[in-house]
Scaffold this motif. Structure first.
Motif, PDB file in Angstrom:
ATOM      1  N   VAL B  39       9.596  17.851  -7.683  1.00 20.13           N
ATOM      2  CA  VAL B  39       9.749  18.051  -9.136  1.00 20.13           C
ATOM      3  C   VAL B  39       8.384  18.243  -9.778  1.00 20.13           C
ATOM      4  N   GLY B  40       7.437  17.422  -9.392  1.00 17.75           N
ATOM      5  CA  GLY B  40       6.104  17.521  -9.974  1.00 17.75           C
ATOM      6  C   GLY B  40       5.478  18.877  -9.730  1.00 17.75           C
ATOM      7  N   VAL B  43       7.390  21.627 -11.830  1.00 15.78           N
ATOM      8  CA  VAL B  43       7.160  21.576 -13.283  1.00 15.78           C
ATOM      9  C   VAL B  43       5.712  21.939 -13.612  1.00 15.78           C
ATOM     10  N   TYR B  46       5.120  25.649 -13.074  1.00 14.08           N
ATOM     11  CA  TYR B  46       5.798  26.420 -14.114  1.00 14.08           C
ATOM     12  C   TYR B  46       5.012  26.348 -15.429  1.00 14.08           C
ATOM     13  N   GLY B  95      14.977  29.578 -26.964  1.00 15.08           N
ATOM     14  CA  GLY B  95      14.615  28.533 -26.025  1.00 15.08           C
ATOM     15  C   GLY B  95      15.490  27.299 -26.064  1.00 15.08           C
ATOM     16  N   LYS B  98      17.789  26.948 -22.957  1.00 12.41           N
ATOM     17  CA  LYS B  98      16.966  26.655 -21.790  1.00 12.41           C
ATOM     18  C   LYS B  98      16.551  25.187 -21.802  1.00 12.41           C
ATOM     19  N   LEU B  99      16.212  24.719 -23.008  1.00 10.98           N
ATOM     20  CA  LEU B  99      15.779  23.341 -23.168  1.00 10.98           C
ATOM     21  C   LEU B  99      16.868  22.387 -22.679  1.00 10.98           C
ATOM     22  N   PHE B 100      18.098  22.684 -23.072  1.00 10.31           N
ATOM     23  CA  PHE B 100      19.167  21.754 -22.710  1.00 10.31           C
ATOM     24  C   PHE B 100      19.550  21.861 -21.244  1.00 10.31           C
ATOM     25  N   SER B 102      17.450  22.558 -18.793  1.00 11.84           N
ATOM     26  CA  SER B 102      16.459  21.849 -17.981  1.00 11.84           C
ATOM     27  C   SER B 102      16.527  20.350 -18.222  1.00 11.84           C
ATOM     28  N   PHE B 103      16.862  19.975 -19.465  1.00  8.51           N
ATOM     29  CA  PHE B 103      17.029  18.555 -19.756  1.00  8.51           C
ATOM     30  C   PHE B 103      18.166  17.975 -18.917  1.00  8.51           C
ATOM     31  N   SER B 106      17.146  17.603 -15.288  1.00 11.93           N
ATOM     32  CA  SER B 106      16.267  16.450 -15.062  1.00 11.93           C
ATOM     33  C   SER B 106      17.059  15.158 -15.180  1.00 11.93           C
ATOM     34  N   ALA B 107      17.999  15.114 -16.132  1.00 15.88           N
ATOM     35  CA  ALA B 107      18.790  13.898 -16.304  1.00 15.88           C
ATOM     36  C   ALA B 107      19.633  13.633 -15.063  1.00 15.88           C
ATOM     37  N   VAL B 110      17.377  12.317 -12.259  1.00 17.60           N
ATOM     38  CA  VAL B 110      16.947  10.941 -12.501  1.00 17.60           C
ATOM     39  C   VAL B 110      18.122   9.978 -12.337  1.00 17.60           C
TER      40      VAL B 110
END
Lengths: 897, 258
Positions: B39-40, B43, B46, B95, B98-100, B102-103, B106-107, B110
């Protein structure tokens, strides 16, 4: 107009001592915090020198722990937040369209308390040894029994420095909250304020509550030092039943929000800088703000994840794990929002952007390694190792790196000059490489136990890499300081905005902005910023005297209707320095001596109120009464001093610390009296956006928010009592006090009587307000016709009398308990909690009485007659009712249950 | 608190793979390390890629700004750009989706990791299971008392030593407390750690699979002697050897420890 209403020029040193202007204070904060950065950085280099090889190679163990502890204190408290608040002071009023902060003199006082608290901390190194128990100050290692004798004075001085710092933060939080809610330009809704201001708003909300909890913890700790109470351990070194856990709860209830407190301003600055240097507005701004607000609220329910290895039980661990993971998710969203803002942008790799990009990358690493810690099984093994050290430096120092970007970003605005771009880029490269060389190896050799200079020989290589990185990282700041200093004298003059695609209001005014900030009243009602011609039309008439939000008075300038706002006062710097004197004094005084300097300051206070009041309003019989009463009171205290200490022997054996504390306390009360009587005009905002507090005045909102933090302070005390009693055994509490502590009887009636007295005094203060509001005139009471001002005075006096009775009653009770029954502060944990919690309340009563003395003198000369003027009494009333309500909780908790 | 859900998690197949806390840690750490690195890297790459791809280098002709500002509101890319004095807003619709996405990704990562980690946590936390095994011995219960600056070990029969002698392949249940300030008892290789808090008793268990000597370390700053509060004092023995030692008299034990 105060005698110091006008500011001297910037080249004059006096200006920097008296200024109350938010931009000047912002600059002072920035420079001072940079000084503490250098100090804490040098300490960090000492740590890295010690870690060059295993073993105590450079510092002895005591020295090493002082260095490690102070490095943490200075970076977290005296660098990170104040550095951010340098920008907040400078930029927030500009961004929201305010002329200044709501309470300029209090803002200056915040700064001076901050500076002098740092000075006190510095002095603590030279008082034997400063505190050496780590910045988390875990109990009972923080109690005097476990601090080596040579470190007693210095350690306590360090704790007092933190108390002072907390005072500074609380005043600052109240100020910023009032300003942001009440002084926005017309048309600027709360949701519209720029992201940096938004981040500061959320930061000060967290500060208001978190630092109150820290203050509670520190006052309790101070009491273990000064009064020898036994919250954490008694003087013989027996740990109390729950003290160790209690401290971890109190500390981390503050400590976790503190992480966001230091990081949020950096986050706000990152958002501003990414927007400007990408030439794009933030993607998902609304969600970004919601995410920040969620984090701010949730930050108060994750603290026990710092305590996974203590004895908290499985359900609590589970809840804390869930909230912890929950709080990481909004950060994902914020990071993605910043990244996506760059897409389709016109990204310029200027120094501020480079630092923010670097900070973002560092923060991503810090965030991912933080998720590791959220998995409790992994946390068990990471606890107390360099994994934690590396992780939180990647998080906290990423905030610092972002704020360095903010320094480059706003430097041209603050100075009017552009920094040297080439040197700026060099600084970034050296800093970024140095940072990662310094902290990444700590992940590699994470099995090194934290705060231990002994480590496995196999780890030596990586620790040396880290030490080399530390030197590089430190060196990069030399480049920065050189660059920023030399650029001041360059010819790279900038106009309003040197950057393309800036948005917020600070870029619409000259660099640096003029004292009054804006050419007219800023307004957004037309959809974008306009400066309206001249404020409200002058009404021409001379008002004589009118009340100001600071509770002082103003004489309108005779030639114009609109008085000029004042920008200068000597009293904030005096307040800070008297706190420093009192702090140094207090650090070295014994339990039997420490109270006297402060008792002797009380007659001084009464005298000053009388004397300064007479000079201000003309001599009246009441002023005379105050002056006589002060001598009487002094005689009483001297007599008491003689009985307990013996005047000759007491004063002969009084250490220098005694005289320092006395000087600090007397100068302190003098300063407060002068502050109270100073005429300092600050215009109440009239045409601002004030939702949701349009109906209250600035000072009332300030009082509300202050009381909000006071609720948490008492909450910390009451919570500590309840927690300690549960750990001890709720039902056994009083039995043990009777059987072991020697408490013979603990009657309910003094508490009950005091409940009635306080309730009655709440009623009389309302009556005082009623008659003040009636304005100049008389009221018929039966056959009598009494002037309203005298009725006001009479009812404040009655309230004061009630407070006297309360204290007298309590005094009789305490004398019986303490002297006759021998139930001293350190008799047992019951006596510790009883005396300290009700004592904190009594201290609030005494402060209320001091305020009432001031109000009495002023009301007698008719200062509070009229609807607007009476507000000062209303604000006091809020405080007094609060003190009464607190008692309604303390009475059942300490007398009945 | 054993809710049905958590009981289910505990008995799920993946929770049964590991046995000792050290095994659990090793497995979980590896999973986190691989995923975290992945992930690191993604991200960070990118982020840097975008910052580079959308770089602007055209200088401002008039020299007023650091770059030429395109006319207000719309430029060639159809992107509305910030202007001084505007009421701050977001970028509009661009955007947001896209924001949601990727959110959400990630959620999911995690949350997935945490549910997995939690099942293992319940396994490690459940000390009752140590008594359940039919073909295994009950755990050896040892009290660890920390003080400035050493640990003392108290065995069930009252034996008190400054060396922790334990048999291999048998669960050890330590009950940790402190006599003065807060300490933390830990053995690095065996992945056991517990805060030693005055007047509190803190349980943790571990199991050694190899004989040998290990270091007991205090992981909480406990005073000026903290750095030296570590020692090669944990001795893992063959079970028979351990039993011989444990059954010997006090005097003999002292001699062995000598």
């Amino acid at each position: 107009m105060g005698e110091n209403g006008h500011l001297p020029p910037k080249s004059n040193i006096k200006r920097w001592l008296v200024t109350t202007n938010h931009k000047d204070i912002g600059v002072l904060y920035l420079i001072t915090s940079m000084f503490f950065l250098v100090m804490a950085g040098i300490l960090a280099l000492l740590i890295r020198a010690q870690m060059w090889a295993p073993g105590a190679t450079v510092l002895d163990p005591g020295g090493y722990y002082q260095v490690a502890t102070s490095h943490g204190f200075l970076m977290v408290f005296w660098f990170l937040s104040p550095f951010a608040f340098g920008f907040a002071n400078y930029v927030v009023p500009l961004q929201i369209g305010a002329d200044d902060l709501a309470f300029p003199r209090l803002n200056a006082m915040s700064y001076w308390l901050y500076l002098f608290s740092g000075v006190l901390f510095g002095i603590s190194f030279f008082q034997g040894a400063t505190f050496m128990g780590g910045w988390t100050m875990y109990a009972p290692l923080n109690a005097p029994a476990f601090i080596p004798n040579y470190g007693h004075v210095g350690s306590f001085a360090a704790i007092l420095a933190l108390v002072m710092f907390t005072g500074s933060v609380t005043i600052g939080s109240v100020n910023f909250l009032t300003t942001i809610y009440r002084m926005r330009a017309e048309g600027l809704r709360m949701r519209d304020i720029p992201l940096f201001s938004m981040s500061i708003l959320l930061t000060v909300w967290m500060m208001l509550f978190a630092f109150a909890a820290l203050l509670g913890a520190l006052v309790i700790l101070s009491s273990d030092h000064l009064l020898h109470t036994s919250y954490f351990a008694d003087v013989d070194g027996n740990p109390s039943s729950g003290g160790s856990l209690l401290w971890t709860h109190l500390f981390w209830f503050f400590g976790h929000p503190e992480v966001y407190i230091v990081f949020f301003p950096a986050l706000g600055a990152m958002a501003e800088i990414v927007q400007t240097f990408s030439g794009r507005r933030l993607v998902g701004r609304k969600w970004f703000v919601i995410a920040m607000a969620l984090v701010a609220i949730q930050s108060f329910i994750v603290w026990m994840h710092h305590m996974f290895l203590t004895t908290i039980n499985l359900p609590i661990k589970t809840i804390m794990m869930v909230t912890t993971i929950g709080i990481s998710l909004p950060f994902d969203l914020m990071v993605f929002a910043l990244i996506y803002t760059m897409i389709k942008g016109r990204v310029r790799w200027k120094t501020p952007f480079l630092f923010v990009l670097g900070a973002l990358l560092i923060f991503i690493v810090g965030g991912i390694t933080g998720v590791f810690l959220g998995a409790i099984v992994l946390d068990y093994s990471f606890r107390g190792t360099y994994w934690v050290v590396a992780h939180f430096h990647y998080v906290m120092a990423s905030g610092a790196v972002a704020l360095i970007g903010a320094l480059y970003y706003w430097y041209p605005k603050i100075t009017g000059k552009m920094y040297n771009e080439f040197l700026g880029k060099i600084h970034f490269v050296v800093a970024f490489v140095g940072f990662n060389l310094l902290y990444f190896p700590m992940f590699v050799v994470w099995e090194t136990p934290r705060r231990m200079f002994e480590y496995s020989a196999g780890f030596t290589f990586w620790h040396r890499v880290a030490s080399v990185g530390a030197v590089l990282f430190a060196a990069s700041f030399v480049i920065m300081i050189y660059n920023l200093f030399m650029s001041l004298y360059s010819d790279r003059v900038v106009d309003d905005s040197p950057w393309a695609y800036t948005g917020s209001t600070e870029w619409a005014v000259p660099s640096p902005p003029p004292t009054e900030n804006f050419p007219g009243t800023p307004s957004f009602t037309s959809g974008s910023l306009r400066f309206l011609e001249g404020p409200e039309a002058t009404d021409g008439g001379v008002e004589g005297e009118e009340a100001t939000p600071d509770g002082g008075q103003v004489t309108a300038a005779a030639d114009h209707g609109e008085p000029h706002p004042d920008h200068a006062s000597w009293w904030p710097v005096f307040a800070g320095s008297s706190a420093l004197l009192a702090g140094i004094g207090l650090s070295g005084l014994s339990p039997s001596m420490f109270v006297w300097p402060f008792l002797f300051a009380l007659p001084a206070f009464v005298y000053f109120v009388g004397a300064v009041g007479a000079r201000r309003d003309g001599f009246t019989v009441l002023h005379g009464a105050f002056l006589s009463a002060s001598f009487l009171l002094l005689a009483v205290f001297i007599a008491l001093f003689h009985v307990t200490q013996g005047i000759i022997t007491g004063l002969e054996s009084a250490p220098t610390y005694f005289w320092l504390a006395l000087a600090g306390a007397v100068l302190g009360v003098y300063t407060l009296v002068r502050l109270g009587f100073e005429s300092f005009y600050v215009p109440e905002p009239t045409s601002s956006a004030q939702w949701p507090f349009g109906e209250v005045e600035n000072t009332k909102l300030g009082m509300w928010t202050f009381l909000g933090s006071d609720i948490i302070l008492f909450g910390a005390f009451i919570g500590s009592y309840v927690f300690t009693r549960f750990e001890f055994g709720w039902q056994d509490w009083w039995h043990v006090a009777h059987e072991v502590g020697g408490l013979e009887h603990h009657p309910v009636w003094p508490g009950l009587l005091n409940t009635y007295i306080l309730l009655a005094s709440s009623f009389t203060v309302v009556l005082a307000l009623v008659f003040a509001r009636r304005g100049v005139g008389t009221t018929e009471i039966g056959p009598l016709s009494v002037e309203n001002r005298k009725l006001t005075l009479g009812f404040i006096g009655t309230t004061f009398l009630g407070a006297c009775l309360f204290l007298l009653n309590k005094g009789i009770e305490w004398v019986d308990l303490y002297f006759h029954q021998g139930w001293t502060f350190n008799a047992d944990i019951m006596s510790s909690t009883f005396y300290l919690t009700t004592g904190l309340h009594a201290a609030h009563v005494v402060i209320g009485m001091m305020l009432m003395l001031f109000l009495m003198v002023r009301s007698y000369t008719g200062a509070y007659q009229g609807e607007d003027e009476a507000r000062t009494i209303e604000y006091f009333g809020l405080y007094w009712h609060f003190v009464d309500i607190v008692w309604l909780f303390l009475f059942p908790l300490f007398y009945i249950l | 608190m054993m809710t049905p859900g958590s009981a289910l998690l505990r008995h799920a197949a993946f929770a049964q793979v590991s046995r000792t806390p050290a095994d659990v840690f090793d497995n979980l750490y590896l999973v986190f390390l691989v995923l975290g690195t992945l992930v690191g890297v993604v991200v960070i790459s990118y982020t840097v890629y975008n910052a580079y791809k959308y770089r602007a280098s055209d200088p401002d002709a008039e020299g007023r700004y650091d770059v030429e500002e395109t006319p207000p509101e719309e430029d060639g890319d159809g992107v509305a750009r910030p202007q001084v004095g505007e009421i701050p807003t977001g970028s509009g619709k661009g955007g947001g989706k896209k924001l949601f996405v990727s959110f959400t990704i990630s959620a999911v990562i995690v949350l997935g990791l945490i549910v997995y980690a939690y099942s293992l946590f319940l396994y490690v936390e459940d000390t009752n299971q140590l008594y359940d095994g039919e073909d295994t011995e009950d755990p050896l219960e040892i009290q660890v008392v920390a003080e400035q600056f050493r640990f003392t070990y108290v065995y069930p029969d009252g034996t008190t030593t400054e060396e922790l002698r334990i048999p291999k392949d048998r669960p050890i249940l330590v009950n940790v407390t402190s006599q003065d300030v807060m300490h933390n008892f830990g053995i690095r290789e065996l992945r056991v750690k517990a805060d030693a808090i005055p007047n509190q008793y803190n349980e943790a268990w571990f199991q050694a699979e190899e004989t040998g000597t290990y270091e007991a370390i205090c992981y909480e700053l406990c005073g000026v002697g903290h750095s030296s509060m570590r020692g090669e004092e944990v001795i893992v023995m063959e079970p028979e050897e351990f039993n011989d030692w444990y059954d010997s008299s006090e005097a003999e034990k002292a001699e062995v420890s000598g």
